[in-house]
Design a protein around this motif. Sequence first.
Motif, PDB file in Angstrom:
ATOM      1  N   GLU A  38      20.569  10.566 -17.479  1.00  0.00           N
ATOM      2  CA  GLU A  38      20.438  11.412 -16.288  1.00  0.00           C
ATOM      3  C   GLU A  38      19.066  11.246 -15.639  1.00  0.00           C
ATOM      4  O   GLU A  38      18.426  12.231 -15.226  1.00  0.00           O
ATOM      5  CB  GLU A  38      20.687  12.883 -16.649  1.00  0.00           C
ATOM      6  CG  GLU A  38      22.105  13.189 -17.063  1.00  0.00           C
ATOM      7  CD  GLU A  38      23.097  13.021 -15.912  1.00  0.00           C
ATOM      8  OE1 GLU A  38      22.980  13.761 -14.923  1.00  0.00           O
ATOM      9  OE2 GLU A  38      23.974  12.132 -16.011  1.00  0.00           O
ATOM     10  N   ASP A  72      18.680   8.398  -9.033  1.00  0.00           N
ATOM     11  CA  ASP A  72      19.492   9.609  -9.047  1.00  0.00           C
ATOM     12  C   ASP A  72      20.509   9.575 -10.181  1.00  0.00           C
ATOM     13  O   ASP A  72      21.521   8.886 -10.097  1.00  0.00           O
ATOM     14  CB  ASP A  72      20.204   9.775  -7.701  1.00  0.00           C
ATOM     15  CG  ASP A  72      20.782  11.171  -7.529  1.00  0.00           C
ATOM     16  OD1 ASP A  72      20.469  12.062  -8.343  1.00  0.00           O
ATOM     17  OD2 ASP A  72      21.551  11.374  -6.565  1.00  0.00           O
ATOM     18  N   ARG A  73      20.189  10.268 -11.254  1.00  0.00           N
ATOM     19  CA  ARG A  73      21.089  10.430 -12.401  1.00  0.00           C
ATOM     20  C   ARG A  73      21.571   9.082 -12.952  1.00  0.00           C
ATOM     21  O   ARG A  73      22.769   8.825 -13.080  1.00  0.00           O
ATOM     22  CB  ARG A  73      22.277  11.317 -12.034  1.00  0.00           C
ATOM     23  CG  ARG A  73      21.858  12.712 -11.596  1.00  0.00           C
ATOM     24  CD  ARG A  73      23.024  13.663 -11.431  1.00  0.00           C
ATOM     25  NE  ARG A  73      22.574  14.956 -10.944  1.00  0.00           N
ATOM     26  CZ  ARG A  73      22.010  15.908 -11.688  1.00  0.00           C
ATOM     27  NH1 ARG A  73      21.805  15.682 -12.977  1.00  0.00           N
ATOM     28  NH2 ARG A  73      21.625  17.054 -11.159  1.00  0.00           N
ATOM     29  N   VAL A  95      14.503  10.577  -2.890  1.00  0.00           N
ATOM     30  CA  VAL A  95      15.157  10.350  -4.168  1.00  0.00           C
ATOM     31  C   VAL A  95      15.245   8.843  -4.393  1.00  0.00           C
ATOM     32  O   VAL A  95      15.968   8.134  -3.694  1.00  0.00           O
ATOM     33  CB  VAL A  95      16.565  10.974  -4.207  1.00  0.00           C
ATOM     34  CG1 VAL A  95      17.227  10.703  -5.565  1.00  0.00           C
ATOM     35  CG2 VAL A  95      16.495  12.467  -3.937  1.00  0.00           C
ATOM     36  N   ARG A 125      16.227  10.785 -13.133  1.00  0.00           N
ATOM     37  CA  ARG A 125      15.961  11.002 -11.708  1.00  0.00           C
ATOM     38  C   ARG A 125      14.472  10.790 -11.452  1.00  0.00           C
ATOM     39  O   ARG A 125      13.626  11.175 -12.254  1.00  0.00           O
ATOM     40  CB  ARG A 125      16.346  12.417 -11.257  1.00  0.00           C
ATOM     41  CG  ARG A 125      17.802  12.772 -11.413  1.00  0.00           C
ATOM     42  CD  ARG A 125      18.138  14.038 -10.636  1.00  0.00           C
ATOM     43  NE  ARG A 125      18.361  13.750  -9.230  1.00  0.00           N
ATOM     44  CZ  ARG A 125      18.083  14.606  -8.224  1.00  0.00           C
ATOM     45  NH1 ARG A 125      17.513  15.769  -8.475  1.00  0.00           N
ATOM     46  NH2 ARG A 125      18.344  14.272  -6.975  1.00  0.00           N
ATOM     47  N   LYS A 126      14.179  10.178 -10.308  1.00  0.00           N
ATOM     48  CA  LYS A 126      12.786   9.990  -9.892  1.00  0.00           C
ATOM     49  C   LYS A 126      12.682  10.268  -8.417  1.00  0.00           C
ATOM     50  O   LYS A 126      13.373   9.650  -7.599  1.00  0.00           O
ATOM     51  CB  LYS A 126      12.320   8.566 -10.212  1.00  0.00           C
ATOM     52  CG  LYS A 126      10.886   8.295  -9.768  1.00  0.00           C
ATOM     53  CD  LYS A 126       9.875   9.192 -10.490  1.00  0.00           C
ATOM     54  CE  LYS A 126       8.445   8.940  -9.993  1.00  0.00           C
ATOM     55  NZ  LYS A 126       7.473   9.838 -10.679  1.00  0.00           N
ATOM     56  N   LEU A 127      11.815  11.207  -8.069  1.00  0.00           N
ATOM     57  CA  LEU A 127      11.571  11.572  -6.681  1.00  0.00           C
ATOM     58  C   LEU A 127      10.118  11.305  -6.331  1.00  0.00           C
ATOM     59  O   LEU A 127       9.218  11.545  -7.140  1.00  0.00           O
ATOM     60  CB  LEU A 127      11.876  13.055  -6.429  1.00  0.00           C
ATOM     61  CG  LEU A 127      13.350  13.475  -6.254  1.00  0.00           C
ATOM     62  CD1 LEU A 127      14.130  13.334  -7.545  1.00  0.00           C
ATOM     63  CD2 LEU A 127      13.422  14.910  -5.722  1.00  0.00           C
TER      64      LEU A 127
END
Length: 297
Positions: free
Chosen positions: A61, A73-74, A70, A63-65
């Motif tokens: 899962e 995403d997952r 984004v 995620r990196k923002l």
Amino acid sequence: MFGRKNLGDDGGGSGKSGEREKENPREQNREAHRQGKEDLSLLSSDQVFSPETSSVVHLLELRKLFGDLVVLDRVNLSVQAGEVVCVIGASGAGKSVLLRCVNGLEIPTMGSVRIHGEDLSSPSCDIDQVRRRVGMVFQQFNLFPHLTVLGNVTIAQRKVLRRSRGEAEEVAMKVLGRVGLAEKVGEYPGVLSGGQQQRVAIARALAMQPDIMLFDEATSALDPELVGEVLSVMRDLAAEGMTMMVVTHEMGFARQAADRVVFLQGGVICEEGPPAQVLDAPLHERTQQFLRRVLSR
């Protein structure tokens, strides 16, 4: 170069080809993994290893923002020992960020990255110790211009692994021989071609004896005529059983060397599977569009 199976062979089905396949460490790794699955049937449910602990790399899962952007995403992905996973996709798809999360250069916003079961986000994780087990080759060579080829390949060994000069130089000569540069030990990076500099960067990473190698578009900064020599080294590493994650636009390499191809689009894994499926008969429309653009160039 290494006397292993030629990944460029068309696998014509001869007996000799089958013999080479049996000798290939990648096949041995897969067989060991299959045997391990069979052995699990003998264990109780609380003894069975999960992918998080049995994989070399396990992303859960992820995620990196960056601000509101984004980038990943997952993402859920596992890489087994001896496996070569090629990650493809358009520029800006999040491929490089994915690799940087794997070796701890980027901290995930959510989710987890595990190397041999160790969660990089755990307070007890020694990130420097983990990085010693993860070799990375970048688009740019990042060699020290004031050091010779030998100096570039030995410095991390001596500073990080605390090897003696003699031991570090012995290892350096072996890995430089593996990438075809043993005769360049006294040269400085400035007199080497781009392909030679990138091979020095690969040797530098190999000298640390990593469990997995990450390649971030290792040929993208090279002139077209120099790409082949670097891909040849990467094919040889794949053939001898090195675990690898490779971000690449070289579809021919992915087809020949990869066990799995992962297509990343907008930070999401749209499709993954064997090269023959993803590259020749993709199921997802976005994958089909991307390959039409890439293969028509």
